[in-house]
Design a protein around this motif. Structure first.
Motif, mmCIF file in Angstrom:
data_model
loop_
_atom_site.group_PDB
_atom_site.id
_atom_site.type_symbol
_atom_site.label_atom_id
_atom_site.label_comp_id
_atom_site.label_asym_id
_atom_site.label_seq_id
_atom_site.Cartn_x
_atom_site.Cartn_y
_atom_site.Cartn_z
ATOM 1 N N LEU A 173 -8.456 -2.127 2.798
ATOM 2 C CA LEU A 173 -7.009 -1.975 2.186
ATOM 3 C C LEU A 173 -6.704 -0.591 2.151
ATOM 4 C CD1 LEU A 173 -7.694 -4.906 1.501
ATOM 5 C CD2 LEU A 173 -6.297 -4.569 -0.609
ATOM 6 N N GLY A 174 -5.538 -0.011 2.407
ATOM 7 C CA GLY A 174 -5.186 1.403 2.450
ATOM 8 C C GLY A 174 -3.968 1.492 2.300
ATOM 9 N N SER A 175 -3.566 3.034 2.048
ATOM 10 C CA SER A 175 -2.298 3.584 2.028
ATOM 11 C C SER A 175 -2.399 5.047 2.833
ATOM 12 C CB SER A 175 -1.746 3.775 0.627
ATOM 13 O OG SER A 175 -2.649 4.538 -0.117
ATOM 14 N N SER A 176 -3.325 5.241 3.650
ATOM 15 C CA SER A 176 -3.441 6.482 4.153
ATOM 16 C C SER A 176 -4.256 6.144 5.592
ATOM 17 C CB SER A 176 -4.303 7.457 3.409
ATOM 18 O OG SER A 176 -5.742 7.069 3.386
ATOM 19 N N THR A 177 -4.442 7.412 6.279
ATOM 20 C CA THR A 177 -5.061 7.151 7.484
ATOM 21 C C THR A 177 -6.690 7.326 6.946
ATOM 22 O OG1 THR A 177 -5.021 9.953 7.549
ATOM 23 C CG2 THR A 177 -3.190 8.633 8.804
ATOM 24 N N ASP A 178 -7.122 7.627 6.205
ATOM 25 C CA ASP A 178 -8.627 7.800 5.872
ATOM 26 C C ASP A 178 -9.094 6.268 5.954
ATOM 27 O OD1 ASP A 178 -8.689 10.425 5.516
ATOM 28 O OD2 ASP A 178 -8.610 10.435 3.312
ATOM 29 N N SER A 179 -8.444 5.278 5.264
ATOM 30 C CA SER A 179 -8.820 3.919 5.180
ATOM 31 C C SER A 179 -8.471 3.266 6.617
ATOM 32 C CB SER A 179 -7.930 3.052 4.256
ATOM 33 O OG SER A 179 -6.504 3.239 4.758
ATOM 34 N N ALA A 180 -7.571 3.684 7.347
ATOM 35 C CA ALA A 180 -7.706 3.223 8.694
ATOM 36 C C ALA A 180 -8.796 3.626 9.670
ATOM 37 C CB ALA A 180 -6.213 3.843 9.499
ATOM 38 N N ARG A 181 -9.167 4.885 9.479
ATOM 39 C CA ARG A 181 -10.532 5.305 10.076
ATOM 40 C C ARG A 181 -11.673 4.372 9.807
ATOM 41 N NH1 ARG A 181 -9.316 9.934 12.791
ATOM 42 N NH2 ARG A 181 -7.483 11.250 12.266
ATOM 43 N N LEU A 182 -11.850 4.397 8.670
ATOM 44 C CA LEU A 182 -12.923 3.418 8.013
ATOM 45 C C LEU A 182 -12.920 2.141 8.518
ATOM 46 C CD1 LEU A 182 -15.273 3.288 6.281
ATOM 47 C CD2 LEU A 182 -14.000 2.693 4.411
ATOM 48 N N ALA A 183 -11.733 1.329 8.364
ATOM 49 C CA ALA A 183 -11.541 0.094 8.993
ATOM 50 C C ALA A 183 -11.924 -0.066 10.665
ATOM 51 C CB ALA A 183 -10.250 -0.573 8.693
ATOM 52 N N ALA A 184 -11.465 0.891 11.307
ATOM 53 C CA ALA A 184 -11.499 0.715 12.663
ATOM 54 C C ALA A 184 -13.170 1.207 13.030
ATOM 55 C CB ALA A 184 -10.707 2.154 13.295
ATOM 56 N N HIS A 185 -13.719 2.190 12.047
ATOM 57 C CA HIS A 185 -15.231 2.380 12.551
ATOM 58 C C HIS A 185 -16.257 1.338 11.983
ATOM 59 C CE1 HIS A 185 -18.890 4.735 12.638
ATOM 60 N NE2 HIS A 185 -19.272 4.149 11.415
ATOM 61 N N LEU A 186 -15.789 0.486 11.152
ATOM 62 C CA LEU A 186 -16.520 -0.597 11.025
ATOM 63 C C LEU A 186 -16.110 -1.864 11.572
ATOM 64 C CD1 LEU A 186 -16.824 -0.147 6.958
ATOM 65 C CD2 LEU A 186 -18.420 0.317 8.601
ATOM 66 N N GLY A 187 -15.180 -2.073 12.262
ATOM 67 C CA GLY A 187 -14.707 -3.237 12.905
ATOM 68 C C GLY A 187 -14.301 -4.109 11.990
ATOM 69 N N LEU A 188 -13.414 -3.859 10.982
ATOM 70 C CA LEU A 188 -12.920 -4.736 10.026
ATOM 71 C C LEU A 188 -11.457 -4.905 10.119
ATOM 72 C CD1 LEU A 188 -15.149 -3.921 6.969
ATOM 73 C CD2 LEU A 188 -15.495 -5.805 8.508
ATOM 74 N N PRO A 189 -11.010 -6.031 9.568
ATOM 75 C CA PRO A 189 -9.524 -6.192 9.503
ATOM 76 C C PRO A 189 -8.807 -5.314 8.395
ATOM 77 C CG PRO A 189 -10.505 -8.058 8.330
ATOM 78 C CD PRO A 189 -11.441 -7.358 9.147
ATOM 79 N N TYR A 190 -7.662 -4.775 8.769
ATOM 80 C CA TYR A 190 -7.100 -3.769 7.813
ATOM 81 C C TYR A 190 -5.473 -4.295 7.403
ATOM 82 C CZ TYR A 190 -4.911 1.094 7.165
ATOM 83 O OH TYR A 190 -4.788 2.210 6.432
ATOM 84 N N ALA A 191 -5.481 -3.908 5.927
ATOM 85 C CA ALA A 191 -4.275 -4.344 5.424
ATOM 86 C C ALA A 191 -3.637 -2.889 4.840
ATOM 87 C CB ALA A 191 -4.644 -5.173 4.291
ATOM 88 N N PHE A 192 -2.471 -2.564 5.196
ATOM 89 C CA PHE A 192 -1.622 -1.419 4.706
ATOM 90 C C PHE A 192 -0.943 -1.867 3.669
ATOM 91 C CE2 PHE A 192 0.814 2.181 4.683
ATOM 92 C CZ PHE A 192 -0.110 3.367 4.723
ATOM 93 N N ALA A 193 -0.710 -1.035 2.473
ATOM 94 C CA ALA A 193 0.273 -1.041 1.418
ATOM 95 C C ALA A 193 1.530 -0.627 1.690
ATOM 96 C CB ALA A 193 -0.418 -0.561 0.426
ATOM 97 N N SER A 194 2.344 -0.789 2.785
ATOM 98 C CA SER A 194 3.495 -0.494 2.919
ATOM 99 C C SER A 194 4.506 -0.875 2.040
ATOM 100 C CB SER A 194 4.150 -0.707 4.568
ATOM 101 O OG SER A 194 3.804 -1.927 4.690
#
Length: 340
Positions: A173-194
């Motif tokens: 889960l995240g609200s920034s690009t840092d969390s997006a990079r981590l989810a992409a690196h680990l190959g995990l689904p990503y949920a954004f707190a928009s």
């Protein structure tokens, strides 16, 4: 890739377990269960609860306990965390808790993880973990959880029992690009707190998709975003119901937090020009209206984001009006499918 329309994606719910003015946490929990049961009937895919602490308006501090209560009162809908704030917990404890939940409710438990404490720094210290060290250790803590859940960990000196060998999907889960990079690196689904952090939303999901590395957990990137929806039979009624949400958001902006307040006929005198502008900026991805208006707004939103799943949160004072909002929202999708 074919365009994904509103009718093509699952709808899910994020419940912040709101404590309403004049009621207590027990009432909140019973209202949450009724909403989850109705959501299951309507065909929503998941029902997530979020960890927050020291907030007069939120009752979901013991998130895993509440997940068990909701899962125990439903039969098919997935139930999970949106999320567990990992800096507050030792990964082994989280693995054991969610291993227990997944053992009780097989195939229905999700583990969404956030790197923030879900509270202020004073309260974070009271939760007995070093805030700065824990936040910096977030990637390692996520990987530690993956290890505890793996069947290969059975030869380790430290094991999660129950938990080991269970299929418990982990989301970043995240609200920034840092969390997006981590989810992409680990190959995990990503949920954004928009629903409360719109500024980096589009950049973050694009970065996640561009840098996604297939993993044993996920072959393709999978993006879910959370938005605020307040739906009713008329635009006027939806706008009236939304004043409870506006009062709550104003309290967040000003630091004067209270339980969720009843709706009012006008926000005049309850927020100033600055507060209104700040609330509307923070709540950019908020959709308020009747079925027709919500349909148009979500169609536009989905066209520009191409989400794989949409999660909805609704700050509505009256529990029956909140349930009806989700009924109206689901009718948007059902009508789209029928018209398709």
């Amino acid at each position: 890739m074919a365009e994904r329309l509103v009718r093509d994606i699952p709808f899910s719910i994020l419940d912040l377990a709101p404590i309403t003015e004049g009621n207590d946490a027990g009432t909140t929990f019973r209202n949450s269960l009724r909403l989850a049961q109705r959501a299951e009937e309507l065909g929503y895919k998941r029902y997530w609860l979020a960890e927050h602490h020291n907030m007069e308006s939120v009752a979901s501090s013991a998130t895993s306990v509440l997940i068990g209560y909701i899962a125990g009162g439903t039969t098919t809908i997935r139930v999970g965390s949106g999320g567990i704030m990992l800096p507050n917990h030792a990964p082994l404890v989280v693995a054991e808790q969610f291993g227990t939940l997944a053992s009780l409710y097989p195939g229905r438990i999700d583990l969404g993880l956030g790197r923030a404490p879900g509270t202020d720094q004073v309260t974070a210290r009271a939760l007995r973990r070093s805030y700065m060290e824990s936040v910096q250790d977030f990637p390692e803590d996520v990987m530690a959880l993956q290890t505890y859940f793996s069947a290969e960990n059975k030869s380790s000196k430290v094991r999660a029992i129950p938990g080991e060998g269970l299929d418990i999907p982990i989301w970043i889960l995240g609200s920034s690009t840092d969390s997006a990079r981590l989810a992409a690196h680990l190959g995990l689904p990503y949920a954004f707190a928009s629903h409360f952090a719109p500024n980096h939303f589009l950049n973050a999901i694009e970065l996640y998709r561009q840098h996604f590395r297939p993993s044993g957990y996920l072959a393709q990137p999978y993006v879910m975003a959370c938005v605020n929806v307040i739906a009713a039979d008329t635009n006027e009624e939806a706008e009236r119901l939304a004043t409870s949400f506006f009062q709550l958001a104003t309290g967040i902006i000003t630091g004067r937090r209270r339980a969720l307040q009843p709706p009012v006929e006008s926000m005049d005198g309850l927020w100033g020009e600055y507060e209104e502008a700040a609330v509307r900026q923070m709540m950019k991805y908020t959709f308020i209206g009747d079925r027709e208006k919500i349909s148009g707004d979500l169609t536009y939103f989905q066209r520009h984001t191409q989400l794989d799943e949409l999660m909805i949160t609704s700050h509505i004072y009256d529990p029956q009006a909140r349930i009806h909002s989700y009924e109206v929202l689901k009718s948007v999708q059902d009508h789209s499918i029928a018209a398709g």
